[in-house]
Scaffold this active site. Sequence first.
Site, short mmCIF file in Angstrom:
data_model
loop_
_atom_site.label_atom_id
_atom_site.label_comp_id
_atom_site.label_asym_id
_atom_site.label_seq_id
_atom_site.Cartn_x
_atom_site.Cartn_y
_atom_site.Cartn_z
N HIS A 83 0.77 -1.11 0.00
CA HIS A 83 -0.05 0.08 0.05
C HIS A 83 0.96 1.39 -0.15
CE1 HIS A 83 -3.05 -2.95 1.79
NE2 HIS A 83 -3.87 -2.27 0.88
N ASP A 96 -4.56 -6.37 -7.68
CA ASP A 96 -4.89 -5.38 -6.39
C ASP A 96 -4.86 -4.06 -6.74
OD1 ASP A 96 -4.89 -4.91 -3.84
OD2 ASP A 96 -3.21 -6.26 -3.08
#
Length: 533
Positions: free
Chosen positions: A193, A266
Amino acid sequence: MVSKGIGELTLRQKIGQMLMCGFHGTEPSEDIERLIREEHLGGIIYFRRNLTEPAQVAKLSASLQQQALAHGGVPLLIAIDQEGGMVMRIDQGVTPIPGSMALGATGDAEAAYEAAKVTGSELKAMGINMNFAPCLDINNNPLNPVIGVRSYGGDAETVGRLGTAAVQGYQEAGIAATVKHFPGHGDTGEDSHTALPVVPHPRERLDRLELAPFRRAAELGVDAVMTAHVLFPAVEPERLPATLSPRVIDGLLRQELGYDGVVVTDCLEMNAIAEHYGIAEGAVMAVEAGADLVLVSHRIERQQTALDALVHAVESGRIREERIDRSVERLLALKRRVAPAAAAALAPGTSLATEASQRLAERIAERSVTLLRGEAELPLDPAKPVLVIWPEVQVGTEVDEVLARRETAGYWLAQLNYQVREERIGVQPSAEEQARVVELARDAEQIVLVTYNASFSPGQVELAKALAALPKAKLAVAAARNPFDISVLPDGVQIYLACYENTPFAMKALARVLAGELAAQGKLPAPLVASEG
């Protein structure tokens, strides 16, 4: 029912099918409605920001599906990360299924199957037809900041056995299961992230460890595979994360593992992609690499950018339309398997949890609690007061939900007739918070310190050291997320238990173990120190 075939779709509509987007709010936003209406958007991802309780979710899903069918005739994939335990995007009105590492501590594949089937049935009742679960990452690195208890454990056999059982449970419930994060995010020390992690191991090690659970899932026929924004130099010598690597997706996953289901990225807004490649280029490279479904979870301008970039890539000749067609065919085939029938409306306040599903969740929690130190020190003395220190997540991240828990460890000890004082602190306690707790603890004879990722919290470690140094107290520590906290705690901790999550059933089981009502039956499924596999 999928009422359109690929031959009826324009190029732009086909590319719309390859995009999955999120939005803010508990009702469809103007932006998401426009993407469905004008761009033939193929998928929606829900987050906690979209969900309150089952009736609202079912109504939201029905509204979105109606719009998709009215403006193109192709239903949506509606996805969620409902992993269980610490990663549940909705926790009201559903069964609080324990997470993967709690299941790993039981070693029970049948429980993993039953748990997934319960979750899948509840998702289906809310109009959700795709779950981004289970994680098949092998968490053999205690310093991994993003996977941790989202993994079933630290070895390929446990992860593969329980993970494929979960896949079967979801898919038998009519939900598209999605194994993640291929080829494996477990042995990283960074979070994709925020960074671009690397798994530096040789191919022999990847085959033996990281890839083994995914190979089992591919052989089983899992509906979807999600890629990791992680570098694997043994497979891809160029500095390309798996999500953007033809060698990983087309070469390793498609050709070597023989997988021909849906590959989903993702989220491209994660810094591993957004800051290194940009959303537009990232979307094009992901499709070039072999991805079928591109996930852009948050911002409308980035979602539109990804779609426009893919259209331009085909129109300019960079990507052949036949390549787009292969992905859309896979997506339409998946939709034919999981496309929703018209779901019955749920009354506000409806709970999907049943007595049987609640008992299943509680039984898993009871069997997962793991005692790593201090069997002879149990139970706590019911005649003496207990000070419980409870850490609360006060700032949310991509992997930490801000949840105020009422049924804490202190709450459940009080239900067992212990005299309890509970003090709440942040997961990164300040010096002032530490000092306040230590002052309260000076005369305490029994202390229960609940930790939450203490290995990433210097404040929690300092507090544990100060409490362990107090001369009067028996100190019990219960890890309510990663069990690896024991590696940073002082020797003065007499009792150490791993609970894997701070959910109500886990804390009830913890209290019963501390009170001597329940034996700790769990086995630690992951190493306390980094393993070379």
